[in-house]
Design a protein around this motif. Structure first.
Motif, short mmCIF file in Angstrom:
data_model
loop_
_atom_site.label_atom_id
_atom_site.label_comp_id
_atom_site.label_asym_id
_atom_site.label_seq_id
_atom_site.Cartn_x
_atom_site.Cartn_y
_atom_site.Cartn_z
N GLY A 54 0.83 -1.26 -0.18
CA GLY A 54 -0.07 -0.03 0.05
C GLY A 54 1.02 1.19 0.15
O GLY A 54 0.60 2.07 -0.58
N SER A 55 1.99 1.09 0.62
CA SER A 55 2.65 2.46 0.69
C SER A 55 3.46 2.66 -0.79
O SER A 55 3.71 3.74 -0.99
N ALA A 56 3.84 1.77 -1.28
CA ALA A 56 4.49 1.76 -2.78
C ALA A 56 3.34 2.32 -3.59
O ALA A 56 3.56 3.18 -4.30
N LEU A 57 1.96 1.74 -3.35
CA LEU A 57 0.98 2.24 -4.24
C LEU A 57 0.79 3.85 -4.07
O LEU A 57 0.53 4.57 -4.78
N GLY A 58 0.74 4.03 -2.67
CA GLY A 58 0.66 5.41 -2.30
C GLY A 58 1.70 6.31 -2.83
O GLY A 58 1.31 7.49 -3.19
N ALA A 59 2.98 5.95 -2.85
CA ALA A 59 4.03 6.87 -3.34
C ALA A 59 3.70 7.13 -4.95
O ALA A 59 3.86 8.25 -5.17
N ALA A 60 3.36 5.98 -5.42
CA ALA A 60 2.92 6.24 -6.91
C ALA A 60 2.05 7.26 -6.97
O ALA A 60 1.87 8.07 -8.03
N VAL A 61 0.73 7.07 -6.49
CA VAL A 61 -0.44 7.86 -6.50
C VAL A 61 -0.08 9.30 -6.41
O VAL A 61 -0.36 10.43 -6.68
N ALA A 62 0.63 9.52 -4.96
CA ALA A 62 0.97 10.81 -4.47
C ALA A 62 2.12 11.45 -5.50
O ALA A 62 2.00 13.08 -5.69
N GLU A 63 2.89 10.85 -6.27
CA GLU A 63 3.82 11.59 -7.33
C GLU A 63 2.98 11.98 -8.50
O GLU A 63 3.37 12.93 -9.12
N ARG A 64 1.81 11.30 -8.68
CA ARG A 64 0.99 11.64 -9.92
C ARG A 64 -0.09 12.45 -9.82
O ARG A 64 -0.75 12.77 -10.89
N THR A 65 -0.64 12.83 -8.65
CA THR A 65 -1.67 13.78 -8.52
C THR A 65 -1.62 14.93 -7.42
O THR A 65 -0.69 14.79 -6.68
N GLY A 66 -2.10 16.11 -7.80
CA GLY A 66 -2.16 17.09 -6.76
C GLY A 66 -3.40 17.02 -5.96
O GLY A 66 -3.37 17.70 -4.96
N ARG A 67 -4.06 16.17 -6.41
CA ARG A 67 -5.53 16.13 -5.41
C ARG A 67 -5.41 15.03 -4.39
O ARG A 67 -6.17 13.97 -4.27
N VAL A 68 -4.34 15.16 -3.44
CA VAL A 68 -4.23 14.32 -2.35
C VAL A 68 -5.30 14.13 -1.20
O VAL A 68 -5.63 13.10 -0.81
N LEU A 69 -5.76 15.20 -0.80
CA LEU A 69 -7.06 15.24 0.04
C LEU A 69 -8.40 14.36 -0.64
O LEU A 69 -8.80 13.63 0.13
N ALA A 70 -8.34 14.36 -1.86
CA ALA A 70 -9.43 13.73 -2.39
C ALA A 70 -9.33 12.18 -2.39
O ALA A 70 -10.07 11.62 -1.94
N VAL A 71 -7.93 11.61 -2.75
CA VAL A 71 -7.47 10.32 -2.79
C VAL A 71 -7.61 10.07 -1.01
O VAL A 71 -8.27 8.71 -1.02
N LEU A 72 -7.28 10.93 -0.26
CA LEU A 72 -7.45 10.53 1.21
C LEU A 72 -8.67 10.08 1.65
O LEU A 72 -8.88 9.31 2.09
N MET A 73 -9.61 11.14 1.20
CA MET A 73 -11.13 10.87 1.63
C MET A 73 -11.81 9.95 1.05
O MET A 73 -12.34 8.87 1.72
#
Length: 812
Positions: A54-73
């Motif tokens: 999950g952390s590896a997937l989260g790193a990939a998502v975090a680097e590719r999106t500026g909408r971190v809050l939306a993903v977090l929600m």
């Protein structure tokens, strides 16, 4: 007043939620796996592996999106129902395997089950770490991995609160469904609160996403009242797979595990964490059942082994009829020790009137305590100590079959006292597993007592004493003692002595148990066949000193090498699952030296990468060294935790209620270690400091290996707890020192903060995954608990060497 950073409460809740969810799922899976502690490491291994993914997937998502809050929600919205679904899935887990009712799942089944059910929730939890680390970095307007370090600290602090709250409150007042729903609601509420404090909240998060999360929180709050009925319904599903021929009468939550009471006709069976503790006839039973007869045979046979027993210590068994049989003899005092007061209270409504009358007997003193702790702290002496507990199929039960416990019992016995304990067997001791287990009990008793006599066929009763003339295999003598006492019972008669002490069978059993386990490969082979003409038991006892020495590594059961527990799992696998015992038997081939080629290979690879880097003017050796150091830190700290947990359990008792608190202590050390690094270390990318931490962990592991065996001799349970808490805290402290150093060293090589944080977090968890599986399923039961510490010391010393190989002056 200083304001907390926007992500602070979400990070805190992440730690709390992950800790609560981990302990709840661990407890639920232990129910499915019959309380088998070998599965603890596998369950934790699955947790670590999927959180790492999950952390590896989260790193990939975090680097590719500026909408971190939306993903977090969206993540928080999905986590709440997923946790509920995971608990429900675990309750029905046995239905997915081709396993007969009551049978143990095999080791491969445990691996598959743990990794399958943990995946969805753990991946989401792992993603949250990296997403929150990015939010914290943006909040600080930083470019380095300091946000990840602060997230690491905050998560650890949340783990502490989660462990303490679960241990002191939730385990006593909430069921599993209520616990995970409450945890999911807290996470969702924290994310909503964080979003309100982040600039650009409305641009990042659409109203529909906020509405979904808010609606789930409201629904979760409303469902808390009805989740008691859901819990009962799910228990019914679980019971339908475990024992479909039994009616589930009641379940009770205890600090020692889940107590379940099942009924079949007028017989009641009592389970703790899915493991059968005993069965007893109910109030309305007119004729003694098999369970009562079995308890009566055990008790009367035991009592007649002493000429005139006046004081008796009984550990366990009283609720199934053993206590009633004992007080039919002219004893002055019986101290009956039963672990769980919840079990005793629950059983009173279902056991026979004779058992209830025995509990009310003035000569009986009922003590609710751990039997091992009671024996260790007792200052009185007894004519007889009788242990009537199930076979050592769990590490908790194995504590009553170890050399250390036998030595403590010997101290309590009067000079002519007798110790009695039993174990299930097979006719002729057929089968490697049962022969190994029962020979291990025989040899372990023989290493403590002067005289040991095993009798029986399908159930072996072991009598041990330092008075050679006290115990007897003469049925006529035992019959005279029994008749002289005027015992009146329907469940036992004087004829039982001749049945149990049939001469040819008695000689064969004694010959096999005394001769098996005296060769280097005895643990891998079936026991030798008894000769056609077997010497008498007295002759065998007299000639035992002339036999080859016992293979102590595989045939002496101890607190710090619970091999008897491992053989019991093999035995039950033989009885219930084809191929299960063979899987475990392969693990008996493991040797201590196998780690040396792996160490040599790692060092050779690091030397090769250094040479290669010199040729290409790159630094693959430094990259490998940092990644390997992170991996070994995860592996060694988890191996140390397994060693400490198992050792604490062997000495102190059940860890079922203490898991959350022990993990909280570890996390407190981890949080402090990370905070100290962030506060005082300026050049975090300096791998020399990282190497120093690796060497420190290796030294600590070696120190723990020395201290653990001596901890068993400590008289005070409080001092034992303080010692283990200190060792747990220090191991967490060193783990905490490591994370920010490794994350920044990694970032200095790739200049990408989220990728570095996700990579280091994921690799550390992968190491922890491997460490948990190795330590609990292989190293601890087969090589020994101390070997877990030596494994940790070896891998961290190797990491230190690899970092030294990659060391060069004036490196960026």
């Amino acid at each position: 007043m200083r304001r907390f950073p926007a992500p602070f409460f979400s990070v805190l809740m992440l730690g709390m939620v992950s800790q609560i969810a981990q302990v709840v799922l661990l407890r639920e899976l232990l129910m499915v796996f019959h309380g088998n502690e070998l599965s603890i490491g596998i369950i934790l291994s699955a947790w670590m592996a999927w959180v790492g993914v999950g952390s590896a997937l989260g790193a990939a998502v975090a680097e590719r999106t500026g909408r971190v809050l939306a993903v977090l929600m969206l993540n928080a919205a999905a986590l709440l129902p997923l946790l509920v679904g995971t608990v429900l899935l675990i309750r029905g887990l046995r239905g997915f395997f081709d396993v007969v009712p009551g049978a143990y799942l095999s080791l491969p089944d445990i691996f598959v089950a743990s990794f399958a059910v943990m995946a969805p929730a753990c991946i989401l939890i792992g993603m949250q770490f990296v997403l929150l680390a990015k939010l914290w970095r943006q909040s600080d307007r930083a470019e380095d991995t300091s946000g990840a370090g602060k997230t690491y600290i905050g998560e650890a602090v949340g783990n502490i609160f989660g462990g303490i709250i679960f241990t002191l409150v939730m385990v006593h007042y909430l069921n599993s469904f209520q616990s995970v729903v409450l945890a999911g609601m807290l996470m969702g509420a924290a994310v909503l609160w964080t979003g309100r404090r982040v600039a650009g909240f409305t641009e990042q998060v659409r109203g529909r996403t906020r509405a979904v999360l808010t609606g789930l929180l409201i629904a979760g709050g409303g469902s808390l009242v009805f989740l008691g009925q859901v819990d009962d319904w799910a228990h019914g599903i679980q019971w339908g797979h475990l024992a479909p021929d039994h009616e589930l009468v009641a379940t009770h939550q205890s600090k020692y595990g889940n107590i379940a009471i099942a009924r079949r006709e007028d017989q009641f069976s009592f389970f703790r964490s899915g493991h059968l503790m005993f069965a007893a006839a109910g109030h309305d039973t007119a004729v003694p059942h098999f369970e009562e007869q079995e308890a009566a045979v055990f008790a009367h046979f035991a009592m007649t082994q002493h000429v005139d027993p006046k004081s008796v210590l009984l550990i366990g068994g009283g609720l199934r009829g053993t206590l009633d049989a004992i007080i039919r003899h002219p004893v002055d005092r019986v101290d009956y020790v039963e672990l769980d007061e919840v079990l005793t209270k629950a059983a009173r409504a279902h056991v026979s009137e004779a058992t209830l009358a025995a509990l009310r007997e003035p000569r009986v003193r009922l003590v609710h305590a751990d039997g091992r702790v009671f024996v260790k702290e007792a200052d009185q002496h007894y004519d007889m100590v009788i242990v009537d507990v199930p076979d050592p199929a769990t590490a908790v039960l194995n504590r009553y079959y170890t050399r250390e416990f036998f030595e403590q019992v010997r101290r309590l016995l009067n000079p002519d006292g007798v110790f009695v304990i039993g174990a299930v067997s097979t006719a002729g001791l057929r089968g490697t597993a049962v022969a190994n287990r029962n020979a291990t009990i025989q040899h372990t008793l023989g290493s403590v007592f002067a005289t040991v006599l095993p009798v029986g066929e399908h159930f072996l009763i072991y009598f041990a004493s330092d008075a050679a003339d006290q115990i007897s295999a003469d049925p006529a003598l035992l019959q005279r003692r029994y008749l002289a006492r005027g015992v009146d019972t329907e469940a036992f008669s004087r004829h039982h002595f001749h049945l149990l002490l049939e001469e040819s069978q008695l000689r064969r059993v004694n010959w096999i148990l005394r001769n098996h386990g005296r060769t280097a490969d005895a643990h891998l082979a079936a026991p030798p066949s008894a000769p056609f003409r077997v010497a008498s038991v007295a002759q065998q006892q007299a000639g035992e000193g002339d036999l080859p020495p016992v293979n102590a590594r595989f045939f002496i059961n101890s607190d710090f090498k619970p091999i008897g527990y491992f053989y019991t799992l093999m035995f039950w696998g033989d009885l219930t699952r084809a191929g299960h015992a063979e899987t475990l038997k392969r693990l008996l081939h493991v040797e201590r030296w196998w780690i040396l080629p792996a160490v040599a290979l790692v060092i050779a690879l690091s030397l090769f990468l250094r040479i290669l880097g010199g040729i290409r003017r790159t630094r693959p050796d430094r990259h490998f060294a940092v990644v390997f150091a992170v991996f070994t830190t995860g592996l060694s700290t988890m191996a140390l935790q397994i060693a400490l947990l198992f050792s604490f359990q062997s000495i102190y008792g059940f860890i079922y209620e203490m898991v959350g608190l022990i993990v909280a202590i570890f996390m407190a050390g981890l949080a402090l270690g990370t905070a100290l690094t962030n506060r005082f270390v300026k050049d975090k990318a300096n791998t020399d400091i990282l190497a120093g931490v690796q060497l420190s962990i290796a030294i600590l592991a070696g120190l723990i290996a020395v201290v653990l065996p001596h901890s068993a001799a400590m008289d005070s349970a409080t001092m034992v707890f303080l010692l283990f808490s200190l060792l747990t805290f220090v191991s967490g402290l060193l783990n905490g020192l490591d994370f920010p150093l490794a994350a920044e060293a990694f970032r200095s090589m790739n200049r990408r903060a989220e990728k570095s944080a996700g990579m280091v977090y994921g690799v550390e968890l992968l190491g922890a995954c491997v460490g948990a599986a190795l330590a609990s399923a292989i190293v601890a039961p087969i090589i020994g608990i101390v070997a877990c510490c030596l494994l940790a010391a070896t891998v961290n010393a190797t990491a230190f060497a690899v970092l030294m190989v990659s060391r060069r002056p004036h490196v960026q």
